[in-house]
Structure formats: C-alpha cells, structure tokens
Design an enzyme around this catalytic site. Sequence first.
Site, PDB file in Angstrom:
ATOM      1  N   ASP A 144     -72.774 -12.671-157.423  1.00 52.38           N
ATOM      2  CA  ASP A 144     -72.611 -13.780-156.614  1.00 52.38           C
ATOM      3  C   ASP A 144     -73.925 -13.470-154.996  1.00 52.38           C
ATOM      4  O   ASP A 144     -73.703 -12.065-154.310  1.00 52.38           O
ATOM      5  CB  ASP A 144     -71.912 -13.829-156.224  1.00 52.38           C
ATOM      6  CG  ASP A 144     -71.328 -15.339-155.086  1.00 52.38           C
ATOM      7  OD1 ASP A 144     -71.498 -16.314-156.171  1.00 52.38           O
ATOM      8  OD2 ASP A 144     -70.058 -15.151-154.001  1.00 52.38           O
ATOM      9  N   HIS A 175     -72.468 -24.456-161.708  1.00 53.39           N
ATOM     10  CA  HIS A 175     -71.002 -24.762-161.059  1.00 53.39           C
ATOM     11  C   HIS A 175     -72.219 -24.918-159.440  1.00 53.39           C
ATOM     12  O   HIS A 175     -71.472 -25.717-159.084  1.00 53.39           O
ATOM     13  CB  HIS A 175     -70.517 -23.620-161.372  1.00 53.39           C
ATOM     14  CG  HIS A 175     -71.021 -22.429-160.467  1.00 53.39           C
ATOM     15  ND1 HIS A 175     -71.722 -21.793-160.863  1.00 53.39           N
ATOM     16  CD2 HIS A 175     -70.504 -22.109-159.448  1.00 53.39           C
ATOM     17  CE1 HIS A 175     -71.970 -20.882-160.403  1.00 53.39           C
ATOM     18  NE2 HIS A 175     -71.051 -20.920-159.607  1.00 53.39           N
TER      19      HIS A 175
HETATM   20  O1  ISL Z   1     -74.141 -24.812-153.022  1.00 56.98           O
HETATM   21  C1  ISL Z   1     -74.577 -24.164-152.410  1.00 56.98           C
HETATM   22  C2  ISL Z   1     -73.795 -24.643-151.416  1.00 56.98           C
HETATM   23  O2  ISL Z   1     -74.901 -25.658-150.827  1.00 56.98           O
HETATM   24  C3  ISL Z   1     -75.022 -22.715-153.370  1.00 56.98           C
HETATM   25  O3  ISL Z   1     -76.155 -23.137-152.055  1.00 56.98           O
HETATM   26  C4  ISL Z   1     -74.350 -21.643-152.938  1.00 56.98           C
HETATM   27  O4  ISL Z   1     -73.288 -21.612-152.176  1.00 56.98           O
HETATM   28  C5  ISL Z   1     -75.129 -20.828-153.537  1.00 56.98           C
HETATM   29  O5  ISL Z   1     -75.718 -21.465-154.143  1.00 56.98           O
HETATM   30  C6  ISL Z   1     -74.236 -19.132-153.405  1.00 56.98           C
HETATM   31  O6  ISL Z   1     -73.160 -19.868-154.375  1.00 56.98           O
HETATM   32  C7  ISL Z   1     -72.221 -19.048-154.551  1.00 56.98           C
HETATM   33  O7  ISL Z   1     -71.458 -18.416-153.908  1.00 56.98           O
HETATM   34  C8  ISL Z   1     -70.922 -19.732-152.885  1.00 56.98           C
HETATM   35  C9  ISL Z   1     -69.747 -20.147-153.875  1.00 56.98           C
HETATM   36  O8  ISL Z   1     -69.532 -21.162-153.077  1.00 56.98           O
HETATM   37  C10 ISL Z   1     -70.826 -20.458-155.104  1.00 56.98           C
HETATM   38  O9  ISL Z   1     -69.926 -21.075-156.600  1.00 56.98           O
HETATM   39  C11 ISL Z   1     -71.704 -19.352-155.218  1.00 56.98           C
HETATM   40  O10 ISL Z   1     -72.086 -20.053-156.984  1.00 56.98           O
HETATM   41  C12 ISL Z   1     -69.891 -18.265-151.942  1.00 56.98           C
HETATM   42  O11 ISL Z   1     -69.236 -17.987-153.417  1.00 56.98           O
END
Ligand code: ISL
Length: 549
Positions: free
Chosen positions: A195, A323
């Site tokens: 992540d 997602h």
């Molecule tokens: O969908 C977004 C927010 O506007 C993306 O920019 C997202 O935050 C980014 O892809 C990072 O995603 C990952 O980390 C986040 C989590 O909320 C997301 O679900 C995850 O895939 C924090 O852990």
Amino acid sequence: MTRAWWKEAVVYQIYPRSFLDTTGDGFGDLNGITQKLDYLKDLGIDVIWLSPIFASPDDDNGYDISDYRDIMEKMGTMEDFDTLLNSAHEKGLKIVLDLVVNHTSDEHNWFVESRKSKDNPYRDYYFWSDEKRSNWLSFFGGDAWEHDEATNSYYLHLFSKKQPDLNWENPKVRQEVYDLMHFWLKKGIDGFRMDVIPMISKYLDFPDIDTNNFVGAINDVYTNGPRIHEFLREMNEEVLSKYDALSMGEGIGINADQGLMYTDEDRKELQMIYHFDHMSLDWGKGGKFDPKPFKLTEFKYLFRTWHEKLGDKGWLTVFLDNHDFPRMVSRFGNDQQYRVESAKLLCTLLLTLRGTPCLYQGSEIGMTNVNFPSLDQYEDIEIRNKIAEHKALGKDLKELEKVIHQIARDNARTPMQWNDQPNGGFSTSEKTWIDSNPNFDTINVENALKDKSSIWYYYQNMLKFRKSHKTFVYGEYKEYMEDTESVYVYKRWDGDGEYMVMLNFTDITQEVVDIQEIRSLKVLVNNYKTPPINSLYLRPWEAVVYTIG
Ligand code: ISL
C-alpha cells in the site's frame, strides 16, 4: 527479457468484506473466499490479492491496522485463514496479502504508547512535532497534522487522523515491518501488494505544498522521498530475497521515468508497481473531486511511454480498476447499450499488454458503478468527509453528488453479485455493510454462467489465450493511429508470433487506416458474436485480436 512465474501470472483482487458473507452478519469473510476458490480456479486466474484482513477499527475499511498478526474479527479467525491458504495452495492458487505500512491505526499498540509521553520508547515510531511542520493536507480532507492533547503536540497522518504515518527513518520501525513480513511469509503466503509504498520515505524538511494542486503535491512531495530506494533495497535484502514471493507496489506518484528505479531487476527492490497515470487522466488539478474529460490519446500515450521506459528490465502491473476507483466499464467503457461489448474490450486490453494483469472482483461479470440514490448510502470515509466539508461550507450538494456518482470508491466496493437473490446472494442478512447495486437482478454470476456468450466466458477464454500465447506477456509493442480518439490499435510480437490488437472505444463503427500488415490478418479473438465485417472496420466497442501472416 528474464522470464518469471510472476510475470506470466494473472492476479485477481478480492475485497473480502464485499465478496461472500457466510455468517449472515452482512460482512464478507474468509470462509466465503474459501468457498469460492473453485469459481476462481475455473475462471483461470493464478494469484489472489486480498485487501486487508487484519485487526482494525475499520476507519478506512481495514487500511488502518491495529494488529498485523491478527485477523479482523468480522472476517474470521487465523484458523480460517490457514484453511483458506491451504485450500488455495491445494488448487494451485497463490495468496498475496496487503502490506499497509506507511501508517498504522491509531489503535495500534505502537501508537497507543507513542502518544502517551514525549519520552515513550515508541515516540519515534511516528512523526511528532510541537507545531504543524507544514501545510500538508490529508487525502481524506483537512490538515495532515493533527493536534494530540496528551502531549500537546502534532502528529502526521497523510490519510485519516486514525492512520498516523510511521517513521521509517527509525530502524526499529523498519525491523518491525520486516518481522511481520517474515511472519506471514513463513506461514506460506505468496507475497505482498504494498500500500502507498512510495510514501514511506518523507522529505524531512516537510516542504509546503500548493494546496490548489493536490495531484502535484502527491507526485512531487508526498511520494518518492529521498530514502525510498534505500528502504526498498533493505526490505528486499532482509525479507523478499529469502522467499519466492511476489512484490507488487502501489505506485502512487511514480511517473514513467521513475518506474524503472523501483522495478529494474538489477536494482533488487520490487518486482512490479502499478502506476496511477491513467487513473488520474480524468482528474483536474484539484484531484478526483475536480473531474475533467478523459482522452483516449492520453491514455494510449501513457501505456506506450511506460512500455518504452520500463524496457526489458522493469515490470508493471496492468489494471483498469480496483477498490479505490470507479468500475472500469462505467469509466472507460459504455455501461449502458454496450456494457457487454465494452467490458469484453477492456478485458482484451488488460490481457494483451505487457505486464502482470490485475483483475478486480466483479469485472468478470461487467459490474457497474452504483449511483446510490441517497448520499447517505455512501460508506467511504473519503466521501463522508467530503460531504461533511461541503455541508459545513454551506455549498450545494447537487454538483458534488454528480461527481460522487462518477468517482466514488464505493462504486467498486458494493457486494459481489452472485445471483438474483436478496443482496445478490452476497449475504442473507437484511442489512449489509454497504448496499448492493440493484442491478444484481440481471448482472450476476449465475446468469453469466448460463450464457456461453457472457463476459465471464470471454474472460475465461482470454485468460487461456494469454497463457497459450506468451508473446502477449513478453513481446514487443508498437502502436498505430496514436492520434485518434476513437481506436486503440497495437501490434505485439516476438520470435513465437506476431499479433494485432484492434479496439474501438466508441459507440459507432470506425475505420482502421494506415496499417501495412492489414492484408494478412486472421481473426483469433473477437468480442462480437458474428465475425468482423473485415479488418478495416471495427463495430461499436469491437475488440479483435488477429494473427499476422
Ligand atoms: O482513492 C484515493 C483517494 O482519493 C486514492 O488516491 C488512494 O488514497 C490511494 O490510491 C492510496 O490507496 C491506498 O491507501 C489508502 C487506502 O484508503 C486505499 O484504499 C489504498 O488502496 C490508505 O491506506
């Protein structure tokens, strides 16, 4: 180019809370995934990536972890996990877990300790400061520095305030992460999706950002910090190199020039990343809530550029949704009149490009965006915060509602549609954690499996096709008609074969021009029930793969 199992594999992402509920509590669980392993095996995928399944207060749907070595109660037990892992392995499927280590939950013991006092041994696990160090904004709205009463100081959180950022400068933090990676890999898992991995190294002078250009802030300030490659090399040396594990970085903020630095096989960092370039093509400077029209020419340019820049040494994950984004058929296709054709076309694209394809649950039946009639039905913290912000400013919600329908992450998070029973067969509970998309009455797995011409069977066929034509995995790539907004045409070739892929991204018939090879094409795959008119024309959303010669 070096060959590897993880280059040839196809990944399928499961969002566990929305996959299948076996306990009747309205929340998907691990046993639900175990039950559906044969379904996935039949589809023909190789690796399952599970979004977080760990203990979490669930502020950001499990991306806020309070114990990395424990399973979220609502999803099951460690025993259930072991059963899932063993059953998957027995069927020849691999399991990859989500490694969320840019931040923890504020309920993780490290943070609980850290916030107690300035001299707590865990203080340096996070970023604390007597005052706000910068004007940074959090992804989910508001300041990224949060005041904490206990010690009258501020801590950094790039996501929600319940997701404090870990301080990777501290060698103890890095060791903790490596230990937990060993824990899962020793258990037998097959790797990690990582992540927001480009965010783990911070610019310690915390330079101010242009708050009107959030996308710029992500790319230039929040990601690719000065020690990122050092940290990744260390992680590789300490952990990854000791296992035959898949490592797939979420490449937020990484551009085509930087991509190779992360994935060059000689640098020994990550095997692959998935970049966001094509995911933000329809975002304005203000980010996702500031949408702008999508242009196919820009989309093609990105795929072309990434292919060139990564060359024979780097590697990509290819994806069109997950997602965090809207459903691909609603975003890049036509989810109305040409839903079936355009879903098949996008499948063709995903499975004929170089890179490891990553499919998202529900794409195989062409699930669409949800357009909840009431804003109250949105569950995502990002959307809820945005709505609250608008209300607080007295702004009109009508405009925002339109944008939410278009970009909300919940579009992709509604339950998997298994059949036409209540909740699409996802759960027997009256209330599920998020409402289902009402179109489950027609769009569902049961219907798809009854119809040999369905999107599902097209996926199954394309997955077999990719496996038996490795040229699509490793071969060269050349594009034609780069400047048109209507069609995407490219050739893939190597010593084993030469193929042409033609995709019409519009609702009308298009002509394909200026391609020399066009005279000697034979159809291998087509997303229409009847053969192509001829190789000069593509019907609406038609996708054809030809062999040349
Ligand atoms: O969908 C977004 C927010 O506007 C993306 O920019 C997202 O935050 C980014 O892809 C990072 O995603 C990952 O980390 C986040 C989590 O909320 C997301 O679900 C995850 O895939 C924090 O852990």
